[in-house]
Enzyme design. Structure first.
Site, PDB file in Angstrom:
ATOM      1  CE  LYS A  69      22.958  17.878 -11.108  1.00  0.00           C
ATOM      2  NZ  LYS A  69      23.585  19.220 -11.156  1.00  0.00           N
ATOM      3  CE1 TYR A  84      23.326  15.666  -8.574  1.00  0.00           C
ATOM      4  CE2 TYR A  84      23.042  13.686  -9.903  1.00  0.00           C
ATOM      5  CZ  TYR A  84      23.740  14.848  -9.613  1.00  0.00           C
ATOM      6  OH  TYR A  84      24.847  15.193 -10.346  1.00  0.00           O
ATOM      7  CG  ASP A  90     -15.377 -25.963 -46.910  1.00  0.00           C
ATOM      8  OD1 ASP A  90     -14.132 -25.869 -46.771  1.00  0.00           O
ATOM      9  OD2 ASP A  90     -16.190 -25.344 -46.199  1.00  0.00           O
TER      10      ASP A  90
HETATM   11  C1  LIG Z   1     -16.226 -16.894 -49.286  1.00  0.00           C
HETATM   12  C2  LIG Z   1     -16.672 -18.218 -48.752  1.00  0.00           C
HETATM   13  C3  LIG Z   1     -16.327 -18.469 -47.302  1.00  0.00           C
HETATM   14  C4  LIG Z   1     -16.859 -19.790 -46.794  1.00  0.00           C
HETATM   15  C5  LIG Z   1     -16.302 -20.101 -45.418  1.00  0.00           C
HETATM   16  C6  LIG Z   1     -16.837 -21.374 -44.833  1.00  0.00           C
HETATM   17  C7  LIG Z   1     -15.751 -22.125 -44.146  1.00  0.00           C
HETATM   18  C8  LIG Z   1     -16.253 -23.384 -43.422  1.00  0.00           C
HETATM   19  O1  LIG Z   1     -15.379 -24.445 -43.729  1.00  0.00           O
HETATM   20  C9  LIG Z   1     -16.311 -23.081 -41.961  1.00  0.00           C
HETATM   21  C10 LIG Z   1     -17.367 -23.832 -41.246  1.00  0.00           C
HETATM   22  O2  LIG Z   1     -18.187 -24.456 -41.795  1.00  0.00           O
HETATM   23  S1  LIG Z   1     -17.354 -23.718 -39.536  1.00  0.00           S
HETATM   24  C11 LIG Z   1     -18.708 -24.702 -38.994  1.00  0.00           C
HETATM   25  C12 LIG Z   1     -20.015 -24.008 -38.900  1.00  0.00           C
HETATM   26  N1  LIG Z   1     -20.047 -22.904 -37.972  1.00  0.00           N
HETATM   27  C13 LIG Z   1     -20.033 -23.068 -36.642  1.00  0.00           C
HETATM   28  O3  LIG Z   1     -19.971 -24.145 -36.096  1.00  0.00           O
HETATM   29  C14 LIG Z   1     -20.109 -21.797 -35.830  1.00  0.00           C
HETATM   30  C15 LIG Z   1     -21.029 -21.970 -34.672  1.00  0.00           C
HETATM   31  N2  LIG Z   1     -21.275 -20.671 -34.021  1.00  0.00           N
HETATM   32  C16 LIG Z   1     -20.584 -20.266 -32.970  1.00  0.00           C
HETATM   33  O4  LIG Z   1     -19.734 -20.954 -32.437  1.00  0.00           O
HETATM   34  C17 LIG Z   1     -20.933 -18.905 -32.422  1.00  0.00           C
HETATM   35  O5  LIG Z   1     -22.180 -18.505 -32.922  1.00  0.00           O
HETATM   36  C18 LIG Z   1     -19.905 -17.805 -32.782  1.00  0.00           C
HETATM   37  C19 LIG Z   1     -18.538 -18.184 -32.224  1.00  0.00           C
HETATM   38  C20 LIG Z   1     -19.809 -17.633 -34.284  1.00  0.00           C
HETATM   39  C21 LIG Z   1     -20.321 -16.473 -32.163  1.00  0.00           C
HETATM   40  O6  LIG Z   1     -20.587 -16.678 -30.829  1.00  0.00           O
HETATM   41  P1  LIG Z   1     -20.324 -15.551 -29.743  1.00  0.00           P
HETATM   42  O7  LIG Z   1     -18.957 -14.992 -29.877  1.00  0.00           O
HETATM   43  O8  LIG Z   1     -20.724 -16.098 -28.429  1.00  0.00           O
HETATM   44  O9  LIG Z   1     -21.299 -14.438 -30.228  1.00  0.00           O
HETATM   45  P2  LIG Z   1     -22.387 -13.685 -29.359  1.00  0.00           P
HETATM   46  O10 LIG Z   1     -21.719 -13.058 -28.188  1.00  0.00           O
HETATM   47  O11 LIG Z   1     -23.542 -14.558 -29.117  1.00  0.00           O
HETATM   48  O12 LIG Z   1     -22.834 -12.560 -30.361  1.00  0.00           O
HETATM   49  C22 LIG Z   1     -21.958 -11.497 -30.696  1.00  0.00           C
HETATM   50  C23 LIG Z   1     -22.472 -10.828 -31.938  1.00  0.00           C
HETATM   51  O13 LIG Z   1     -22.291 -11.676 -33.062  1.00  0.00           O
HETATM   52  C24 LIG Z   1     -23.540 -12.045 -33.632  1.00  0.00           C
HETATM   53  N3  LIG Z   1     -23.456 -13.467 -33.890  1.00  0.00           N
HETATM   54  C25 LIG Z   1     -23.502 -14.463 -32.995  1.00  0.00           C
HETATM   55  N4  LIG Z   1     -23.377 -15.639 -33.622  1.00  0.00           N
HETATM   56  C26 LIG Z   1     -23.243 -15.364 -34.930  1.00  0.00           C
HETATM   57  C27 LIG Z   1     -23.101 -16.160 -36.074  1.00  0.00           C
HETATM   58  N5  LIG Z   1     -23.094 -17.488 -36.001  1.00  0.00           N
HETATM   59  N6  LIG Z   1     -23.005 -15.554 -37.269  1.00  0.00           N
HETATM   60  C28 LIG Z   1     -23.060 -14.219 -37.390  1.00  0.00           C
HETATM   61  N7  LIG Z   1     -23.209 -13.402 -36.325  1.00  0.00           N
HETATM   62  C29 LIG Z   1     -23.299 -13.984 -35.107  1.00  0.00           C
HETATM   63  C30 LIG Z   1     -24.584 -11.701 -32.583  1.00  0.00           C
HETATM   64  O14 LIG Z   1     -25.832 -11.384 -33.161  1.00  0.00           O
HETATM   65  C31 LIG Z   1     -23.938 -10.519 -31.907  1.00  0.00           C
HETATM   66  O15 LIG Z   1     -24.084  -9.381 -32.728  1.00  0.00           O
HETATM   67  P3  LIG Z   1     -25.106  -8.222 -32.329  1.00  0.00           P
HETATM   68  O16 LIG Z   1     -24.781  -7.889 -30.914  1.00  0.00           O
HETATM   69  O17 LIG Z   1     -24.811  -7.118 -33.280  1.00  0.00           O
HETATM   70  O18 LIG Z   1     -26.454  -8.818 -32.477  1.00  0.00           O
END
Ligand SMILES: CCCCCCC[C@@H](O)CC(=O)SCCNC(=O)CCNC(=O)[C@H](O)C(C)(C)COP(=O)(O)OP(=O)(O)OC[C@H]1O[C@@H](n2cnc3c(N)ncnc32)[C@H](O)[C@@H]1OP(=O)(O)O
Length: 720
Positions: free
Chosen positions: A167, A163, A496
């Site tokens: 409709k 229906y 920080d």
């Molecule tokens: C203006 C001022 C601002 C200041 C801010 C600072 C604030 C602070 O207080 C913050 C901190 O200090 S945090 C502590 C320090 N950092 C960390 O511990 C991060 C550790 N890293 C991770 O966990 C992973 O790399 C993670 C999670 C980052 C990435 O891992 P995945 O998701 O597994 O990535 P993956 O699949 O391996 O790669 C994907 C693409 O991302 C690129 N990549 C990977 N690690 C990267 C990283 N650490 N930094 C930048 N790029 C990254 C890869 O190359 C890949 O890209 P593409 O395919 O184009 O090559």
């Protein structure tokens, strides 16, 4: 009766033996129309012989003084119904497609015959009758047609799939006829009534027979069929006295295609809320209006202006345009020492005292102190989930040694926003200047916002300083150092204050089991290790550092810095010793080849005009009050310190280099006066007879660079 008369009009009502159709037929009869009352049904007349229900309605119309004939054919044979009108009244003006039956059944139980029958009566029946009348109406340049749809077709109704289909099919049918008929004066409208009739009693709520009467439906139908009504192609929902017009509504929608890239189901999923958001809905009246909308969308796609990612929390365009206000920080001795402690300098480590004791003759800031105070400030308001933001990579380039005292001002620029799929990478450059306007350093922050990718942005940027791979051989050198369990608590005091590093609750929001160490803290540790190994522990040797923070470090873990030296570049990698997991990768330090390390500073050749080794050999004994007086005389010097008094300074007689250690007089032109006792006392304290450490008051008056002045000073001093 009433203003809306139908005198001379011929009206055909299908299914008019009862219910809605009967109501219409009687009313049209009262208003002067000739009515063809169609119905295939019969009823008992009381004596057992069946009477056609259409006859009863015809009788009633005639009793009311109207004109009517009956027709008993099925609506499948529309031409027979129309022929009845033509044969009896010579024309057909109005067709009301009302006849209908029900065969309700849930879809799984529905038989094909039940489906076919309902479509045959409602959809095909309406087609058949309308088709038979159409050309007559066209020819006469006038016609009014009503299709009877149902709320079941518009909204669906359990057990009525056949229906409902029929409709809603009628709505589409009517919409097209309305377009095709308008130029011939034919108007086609559709009603979706709810009324209590014999047909609907089984599906109506109990007690509704008094409230939902066919008499509440009839008025709209009569009006829509009148000459005065211009409505065409309308759909009306009505019941119990309420009449509403319906129309389609559409969301503003989202343009999910971009040139050069295939459109994917994931695009649809990611933008589903935009596709289905009715907050900016509109309503179109025709396919032409839809074509305009599609054309607009295609123009946007061609212009690269699509909605991909537009509802994504990351808005790359807005982020790139975002201005971060410059900010200043004041370096001081306590800050220098606190930073050194925060990055693992220790009184127990070789040659670390100069970073920790302001009275040390070589007291100075670690090169990585240049990252001080550069923190998240200024990137708020960008829809970024800070609990998910980690430092991804860092690049530091030092142009001028960081003074232990003075004001530094940093200017920021968001240089790129990258979409890494699993995350969003935000690249921010900070250029830092000292009070004299000299560029002291460049910091490039690469922050990674976990889970914020998928906004269809660019994946790479030529503005990002690249990471490098270390040589494949075993490391040339390794330095291992345990961080303190309170390392992050200490480091954060250098500027920080991100709670990710200290607050377990905040860390949990970011998906971390416990607070993690600042990336720049590990960066400070490892750069210091490289400087210790290959830079004679001299901050001036560090020209540039690049690292990727590959995995988090937990305060208390041990950092093992593995190094490979090739030319002036030291490749390095840091590993958490406890887990064996690399935490800093793709890293390097570029050594400053211009600034030779302290141990290899070329000695100044003795000459007539320069201080000679011989002169100062065993100088402690030779330094008499006369000499001190002469030194004082020579030290009558104009050095700038902006009107400030520098209380402490030191010099290396051998190299001819000197600097003010405390106060604001780093690049100062001062008048120097030294207390005789101070000179002698400090001189005696020195372990290196080739170095003379002096202490005294330096008063500021002029504007000449201190180092140059001291060089001249030593040239003069050789004459002592
Ligand atoms: C203006 C001022 C601002 C200041 C801010 C600072 C604030 C602070 O207080 C913050 C901190 O200090 S945090 C502590 C320090 N950092 C960390 O511990 C991060 C550790 N890293 C991770 O966990 C992973 O790399 C993670 C999670 C980052 C990435 O891992 P995945 O998701 O597994 O990535 P993956 O699949 O391996 O790669 C994907 C693409 O991302 C690129 N990549 C990977 N690690 C990267 C990283 N650490 N930094 C930048 N790029 C990254 C890869 O190359 C890949 O890209 P593409 O395919 O184009 O090559």
């Amino acid at each position: 009766m009433g203003d809306l008369r139908f005198d001379g009009k011929v009206v055909l009502v299908t299914g008019a033996g009862a219910g809605l159709g009967r109501e219409y037929a009687i009313e049209f009869g009262k208003r002067g129309a000739h009515v063809v009352v169609n119905d295939i049904g019969s009823t008992q007349n009381g004596v057992g012989s069946p009477t056609k229900v259409a006859d009863l309605v015809v009788e009633e119309i005639r009793r009311n003084g109207g004109s009517a004939v009956a027709n008993y054919d099925s609506v499948e044979f529309g031409d027979k119904l129309v022929k009845t009108a033509l044969d009896n009244f010579g024309k057909i003006d109005v067709v009301i497609n009302n006849a209908g039956i029900l065969r309700d059944q849930t879809f799984s139980r529905m038989k094909e015959q039940e489906w076919d029958l309902i479509l045959k009566v409602h959809l095909k029946g309406s087609f058949s009758v309308t088709k038979a009348a159409w050309d007559h109406m066209k020819k006469q340049g006038y016609g009014r047609i009503i299709m009877t749809s149902s709320p079941a077709g518009i909204y669906g109704n359990f057990g009525q799939s056949n229906y409902s289909a029929a409709k809603l099919g009628l709505v589409g049918f009517a919409n097209t006829l309305a377009l095709e008929g308008v130029k011939y004066g034919i108007h086609v409208n559709t009603i979706a009534p709810t009324a209590w009739t014999k047909l609907s009693e089984k599906v109506m709520p109990p007690g509704s027979e008094k409230e939902l009467l066919p008499a509440h439906i009839m008025p709209l139908v009569v009006y829509l069929c009148h000459d005065s009504c211009t409505e065409n192609g309308g759909l009306f929902e009505l019941a119990g006295g309420l009449i509403s017009k319906l129309r389609w509504q559409r969301t503003k929608g989202a343009v999910l295609r971009e040139i050069g890239r295939e459109m994917t189901p994931e695009d649809v999923k990611e933008n589903w809320s935009a596709v289905t958001d009715f907050s900016e809905a509109d309503s179109l009246n025709s396919i032409d209006e839809l074509s305009i909308k599609i054309g607009e969308a295609i123009a946007r796609i061609r212009a690269g202006d699509n909605d991909l990612g537009s509802r994504h929390p990351i808005r790359p365009k807005a982020i790139k345009k975002h201005k971060i206000a410059p900010f200043s920080t004041t370096c001081n001795r306590n800050g220098v020492i606190l930073y050194a402690l925060g990055t693992g300098a220790s009184t127990k480590r070789k040659d670390n005292l100069k970073f920790l004791f302001e009275g040390h003759k070589d007291f100075c800031a670690l090169p990585t102190y240049a990252v001080i105070d550069l923190k998240l400030t200024g990137i708020d308001g960008l829809n970024i989930n800070f609990a998910k933001l980690v430092h991804g990579e860092h690049y530091l380039e030092v142009f001028k040694p960081i003074a232990v005292e003075g004001k530094l001002t940093s200017q920021f620029k968001v240089v790129d926003v990258l979409d890494k799929g699993s995350g969003c990478v935000l690249i921010v450059n900070a250029e830092t200047f000292d009070e004299s306007g000299d560029k002291v350093c460049l910091n490039q922050f690469v922050t990674y916002i976990i889970g914020a990718g998928g906004f269809r942005g660019q994946r790479t940027s030529d503005k990002q300083k690249t990471v490098v791979s270390p040589p494949t051989r075993a490391p040339d050198a390794v330095i291992e150092q345990k961080t303190n369990v309170d390392q992050a608590a200490l480091y954060r005091l250098s500027g920080d204050h991100n709670p990710l590093h200290i607050d377990p609750g905040f860390a949990a929001m970011g998906g971390f089991k416990e607070p993690i160490l600042h990336g720049l803290c590990s960066f400070g540790f490892s750069t210091r290790h490289v400087m210790e190994q290959y830079g004679n522990n001299d901050p001036k040797m560090i020209k540039a550092v690049k690292v990727r923070f590959a995995s988090p470090v937990i305060p208390g873990q041990t950092l093992r810095t593995e190094m490979w030296k090739e030319g002036s570049r030291v490749f390095f990698r840091s590993v958490v010793a406890e887990s064996g997991k690399a935490c800093l990768t793709g890293a390097y330090v570029d050594l400053n080849t211009d600034a030779a390390p302290a141990s290899s500073v070329p000695k100044q050749e003795p000459s007539d005009s320069l201080a000679s080794d011989a002169l100062f050999e065993g100088a402690a004994e030779k330094l008499t009050p006369e000499i001190v007086k002469k030194v004082n005389a020579i030290f009558q010097w104009n050095i700038t310190a902006g009107g400030k008094v520098a209380r402490e300074w030191e010099m290396d007689l051998l190299s001819g280099r000197g600097k003010i250690v405390r106060g604001k007089a780093a690049n100062a032109d001062c008048t120097i006066t030294i207390a005789e006792e101070d000179v002698i006392e400090l001189f005696k304290g020195t372990t290196n007879p080739k170095k003379l450490f002096l202490k005294g008051n330096i008063e500021a008056t002029g504007n000449v660079f201190l180092a140059q002045k001291l060089e001249v000073l030593f040239k003069s001093q050789s004459k002592l």
